[in-house]
Motif scaffolding. Structure first.
Motif, PDB file in Angstrom:
ATOM      1  N   ALA A   9     -19.840  -3.587 -13.770  1.00 35.50           N
ATOM      2  CA  ALA A   9     -18.675  -2.751 -13.463  1.00 35.50           C
ATOM      3  C   ALA A   9     -17.680  -3.550 -12.632  1.00 35.50           C
ATOM      4  CB  ALA A   9     -19.107  -1.499 -12.719  1.00 35.50           C
ATOM      5  N   PRO A  10     -16.395  -3.289 -12.841  1.00 37.35           N
ATOM      6  CA  PRO A  10     -15.392  -4.026 -12.067  1.00 37.35           C
ATOM      7  C   PRO A  10     -15.409  -3.637 -10.590  1.00 37.35           C
ATOM      8  CG  PRO A  10     -14.362  -2.304 -13.381  1.00 37.35           C
ATOM      9  CD  PRO A  10     -15.812  -2.342 -13.773  1.00 37.35           C
ATOM     10  N   VAL A  11     -15.191  -4.622  -9.741  1.00 39.56           N
ATOM     11  CA  VAL A  11     -15.008  -4.392  -8.315  1.00 39.56           C
ATOM     12  C   VAL A  11     -13.540  -4.641  -8.027  1.00 39.56           C
ATOM     13  CG1 VAL A  11     -15.575  -5.153  -5.975  1.00 39.56           C
ATOM     14  CG2 VAL A  11     -17.364  -5.068  -7.734  1.00 39.56           C
ATOM     15  N   ILE A  12     -12.863  -3.632  -7.534  1.00 37.85           N
ATOM     16  CA  ILE A  12     -11.451  -3.753  -7.158  1.00 37.85           C
ATOM     17  C   ILE A  12     -11.426  -4.036  -5.666  1.00 37.85           C
ATOM     18  CG2 ILE A  12      -9.220  -2.592  -7.043  1.00 37.85           C
ATOM     19  CD1 ILE A  12     -10.221  -0.850  -9.439  1.00 37.85           C
ATOM     20  N   ARG A  13     -10.897  -5.204  -5.316  1.00 34.69           N
ATOM     21  CA  ARG A  13     -10.894  -5.662  -3.925  1.00 34.69           C
ATOM     22  C   ARG A  13      -9.549  -5.360  -3.283  1.00 34.69           C
ATOM     23  NH1 ARG A  13     -14.054  -8.815  -6.997  1.00 34.69           N
ATOM     24  NH2 ARG A  13     -16.000  -9.605  -6.123  1.00 34.69           N
ATOM     25  N   VAL A  14      -9.575  -4.668  -2.140  1.00 38.45           N
ATOM     26  CA  VAL A  14      -8.352  -4.303  -1.428  1.00 38.45           C
ATOM     27  C   VAL A  14      -8.279  -5.123  -0.142  1.00 38.45           C
ATOM     28  CG1 VAL A  14      -7.005  -2.431  -0.406  1.00 38.45           C
ATOM     29  CG2 VAL A  14      -8.523  -1.961  -2.361  1.00 38.45           C
ATOM     30  N   SER A  15      -7.200  -5.900  -0.013  1.00 36.30           N
ATOM     31  CA  SER A  15      -6.991  -6.700   1.192  1.00 36.30           C
ATOM     32  C   SER A  15      -5.560  -6.524   1.671  1.00 36.30           C
ATOM     33  CB  SER A  15      -7.278  -8.183   0.928  1.00 36.30           C
ATOM     34  OG  SER A  15      -6.382  -8.711  -0.035  1.00 36.30           O
ATOM     35  N   ALA A  16      -5.339  -6.873   2.934  1.00 34.82           N
ATOM     36  CA  ALA A  16      -4.019  -6.735   3.539  1.00 34.82           C
ATOM     37  C   ALA A  16      -3.616  -8.051   4.173  1.00 34.82           C
ATOM     38  CB  ALA A  16      -4.038  -5.636   4.601  1.00 34.82           C
ATOM     39  N   GLY A  17      -2.296  -8.241   4.292  1.00 34.16           N
ATOM     40  CA  GLY A  17      -1.798  -9.438   4.951  1.00 34.16           C
ATOM     41  C   GLY A  17      -0.376  -9.247   5.416  1.00 34.16           C
ATOM     42  N   PRO A  51     -13.217   4.184 -14.942  1.00 31.49           N
ATOM     43  CA  PRO A  51     -14.566   4.659 -14.646  1.00 31.49           C
ATOM     44  C   PRO A  51     -15.492   3.482 -14.345  1.00 31.49           C
ATOM     45  CG  PRO A  51     -13.723   5.752 -16.589  1.00 31.49           C
ATOM     46  CD  PRO A  51     -12.753   4.653 -16.245  1.00 31.49           C
ATOM     47  N   ASP A  52     -16.490   3.734 -13.530  1.00 29.96           N
ATOM     48  CA  ASP A  52     -17.515   2.768 -13.127  1.00 29.96           C
ATOM     49  C   ASP A  52     -17.012   1.699 -12.164  1.00 29.96           C
ATOM     50  OD1 ASP A  52     -19.539   3.972 -14.701  1.00 29.96           O
ATOM     51  OD2 ASP A  52     -18.821   2.892 -16.460  1.00 29.96           O
ATOM     52  N   ALA A  53     -15.716   1.699 -11.825  1.00 25.65           N
ATOM     53  CA  ALA A  53     -15.215   0.705 -10.888  1.00 25.65           C
ATOM     54  C   ALA A  53     -15.693   1.014  -9.479  1.00 25.65           C
ATOM     55  CB  ALA A  53     -13.689   0.667 -10.921  1.00 25.65           C
ATOM     56  N   GLU A  54     -15.767  -0.030  -8.677  1.00 25.53           N
ATOM     57  CA  GLU A  54     -16.068   0.121  -7.256  1.00 25.53           C
ATOM     58  C   GLU A  54     -14.872  -0.422  -6.486  1.00 25.53           C
ATOM     59  OE1 GLU A  54     -18.977  -1.733  -3.809  1.00 25.53           O
ATOM     60  OE2 GLU A  54     -19.481  -2.083  -5.907  1.00 25.53           O
ATOM     61  N   ALA A 103     -14.106   6.866 -11.694  1.00 26.04           N
ATOM     62  CA  ALA A 103     -12.701   6.931 -12.089  1.00 26.04           C
ATOM     63  C   ALA A 103     -11.875   7.411 -10.903  1.00 26.04           C
ATOM     64  CB  ALA A 103     -12.515   7.883 -13.268  1.00 26.04           C
ATOM     65  N   GLY A 104     -10.637   6.950 -10.828  1.00 22.82           N
ATOM     66  CA  GLY A 104      -9.827   7.379  -9.707  1.00 22.82           C
ATOM     67  C   GLY A 104      -8.375   7.024  -9.835  1.00 22.82           C
ATOM     68  N   LEU A 105      -7.686   7.128  -8.714  1.00 24.04           N
ATOM     69  CA  LEU A 105      -6.246   6.942  -8.659  1.00 24.04           C
ATOM     70  C   LEU A 105      -5.875   6.160  -7.399  1.00 24.04           C
ATOM     71  CD1 LEU A 105      -5.471  10.692  -9.322  1.00 24.04           C
ATOM     72  CD2 LEU A 105      -5.228   8.847 -11.006  1.00 24.04           C
ATOM     73  N   PHE A 106      -4.948   5.229  -7.536  1.00 18.89           N
ATOM     74  CA  PHE A 106      -4.356   4.537  -6.395  1.00 18.89           C
ATOM     75  C   PHE A 106      -2.944   5.054  -6.190  1.00 18.89           C
ATOM     76  CE2 PHE A 106      -7.189   0.745  -7.115  1.00 18.89           C
ATOM     77  CZ  PHE A 106      -7.682   0.650  -5.825  1.00 18.89           C
ATOM     78  N   VAL A 107      -2.472   5.027  -4.956  1.00 16.05           N
ATOM     79  CA  VAL A 107      -1.053   5.209  -4.641  1.00 16.05           C
ATOM     80  C   VAL A 107      -0.682   4.112  -3.665  1.00 16.05           C
ATOM     81  CG1 VAL A 107      -0.972   7.691  -5.090  1.00 16.05           C
ATOM     82  CG2 VAL A 107      -1.503   6.884  -2.797  1.00 16.05           C
ATOM     83  N   GLU A 108       0.574   3.668  -3.726  1.00 17.68           N
ATOM     84  CA  GLU A 108       1.032   2.595  -2.868  1.00 17.68           C
ATOM     85  C   GLU A 108       2.413   2.944  -2.319  1.00 17.68           C
ATOM     86  OE1 GLU A 108       0.338   2.374  -6.120  1.00 17.68           O
ATOM     87  OE2 GLU A 108       2.124   1.630  -7.138  1.00 17.68           O
ATOM     88  N   HIS A 109       2.588   2.677  -1.029  1.00 15.73           N
ATOM     89  CA  HIS A 109       3.871   2.984  -0.387  1.00 15.73           C
ATOM     90  C   HIS A 109       4.192   1.940   0.664  1.00 15.73           C
ATOM     91  CE1 HIS A 109       5.126   6.778  -2.133  1.00 15.73           C
ATOM     92  NE2 HIS A 109       3.847   7.122  -2.164  1.00 15.73           N
ATOM     93  N   GLU A 110       5.472   1.837   0.953  1.00 17.76           N
ATOM     94  CA  GLU A 110       5.954   0.972   2.014  1.00 17.76           C
ATOM     95  C   GLU A 110       7.066   1.690   2.754  1.00 17.76           C
ATOM     96  OE1 GLU A 110       7.251   0.522  -1.897  1.00 17.76           O
ATOM     97  OE2 GLU A 110       5.690  -0.875  -1.303  1.00 17.76           O
ATOM     98  N   GLY A 111       7.283   1.295   4.012  1.00 18.03           N
ATOM     99  CA  GLY A 111       8.326   1.926   4.797  1.00 18.03           C
ATOM    100  C   GLY A 111       8.449   1.313   6.179  1.00 18.03           C
ATOM    101  N   PRO A 112       9.323   1.896   7.006  1.00 15.90           N
ATOM    102  CA  PRO A 112       9.598   1.342   8.334  1.00 15.90           C
ATOM    103  C   PRO A 112       8.679   1.860   9.443  1.00 15.90           C
ATOM    104  CG  PRO A 112      11.142   3.096   7.878  1.00 15.90           C
ATOM    105  CD  PRO A 112      10.287   2.936   6.639  1.00 15.90           C
ATOM    106  N   SER A 113       7.765   2.798   9.121  1.00 12.91           N
ATOM    107  CA  SER A 113       6.890   3.337  10.166  1.00 12.91           C
ATOM    108  C   SER A 113       5.534   3.725   9.587  1.00 12.91           C
ATOM    109  CB  SER A 113       7.529   4.564  10.824  1.00 12.91           C
ATOM    110  OG  SER A 113       7.500   5.665   9.935  1.00 12.91           O
ATOM    111  N   GLU A 114       4.540   3.735  10.473  1.00 18.25           N
ATOM    112  CA  GLU A 114       3.200   4.152  10.081  1.00 18.25           C
ATOM    113  C   GLU A 114       3.196   5.611   9.647  1.00 18.25           C
ATOM    114  OE1 GLU A 114      -1.359   3.890  11.784  1.00 18.25           O
ATOM    115  OE2 GLU A 114       0.293   3.931  13.229  1.00 18.25           O
ATOM    116  N   ASP A 115       3.940   6.444  10.374  1.00 18.22           N
ATOM    117  CA  ASP A 115       3.994   7.867  10.031  1.00 18.22           C
ATOM    118  C   ASP A 115       4.533   8.093   8.629  1.00 18.22           C
ATOM    119  OD1 ASP A 115       2.923   8.644  12.459  1.00 18.22           O
ATOM    120  OD2 ASP A 115       4.862   9.169  13.348  1.00 18.22           O
TER     121      ASP A 115
END
Length: 168
Positions: A9-17, A51-54, A103-115
């Protein structure tokens, strides 16, 4: 219900920088280096988790590996700030199906504040789930930021699905 994962099954790796540079582009490159994905050609995907992704949160050193210039299929958020004391916030959140399929869903956002980024991630996930008649629950989120000092800055969160070369 816990997701079922097959050995292949695919592993989707989430990292930040985050990073800075003399231009917005070089700040973006610095942020990609910080997230461990700078030497790929990014191919942006819509936000569906197969489906089956981690989905796994990782440090940059544990991101997908590949050859210089390989394609990286990914979902990502990138935010920029160019004025002193301004902030750049980027985030990715995900929800998984209640049936344990992975199975699932991603959402992605950017902006000027954490809130703002937090609000937008929550609102988008709620809308995507409602649009599918429910059956999903939020399973995680990664949010990062950087503050501009004198040079442009960029914050990124990358959910990397697959690294692939250019030959068949």
């Amino acid at each position: 219900m816990e997701a079922r994962h097959h050995e292949d099954a695919p592993v989707i790796r989430v990292s930040a920088g985050s990073g800075s540079g003399r231009t917005r582009l070089s700040a973006f490159d610095a942020a990609l280096r910080s997230a461990g994905v700078a030497n790929f050609n990014l191919i942006r995907l819509s936000s569906v988790i197969p489906p089956d992704a981690e989905v796994r949160e990782v440090e940059a050193v544990d991101q997908l590996v590949g050859r210089h210039g390989d394609r990286l299929f990914c979902v990502y958020a990138s935010a920029h700030a160019e004025l002193p004391f301004h902030q750049a916030w980027a985030g990715v959140a995900w929800a998984l199906a209640d049936d344990g399929s992975g199975a699932g869903l991603f959402v992605e956002h950017e902006g000027p504040s954490e809130d703002q980024v937090g609000h937008d991630l929550t609102a988008s996930l709620e809308d995507l789930i409602a649009g599918r008649g429910g059956g999903y629950a939020e399973a995680g989120r990664v949010v990062t930021s950087v503050t501009c000092d004198t040079e442009p800055v960029c914050a990124v969160v990358v959910a990397a699905y697959l690294a692939q070369g250019w030959t068949a």
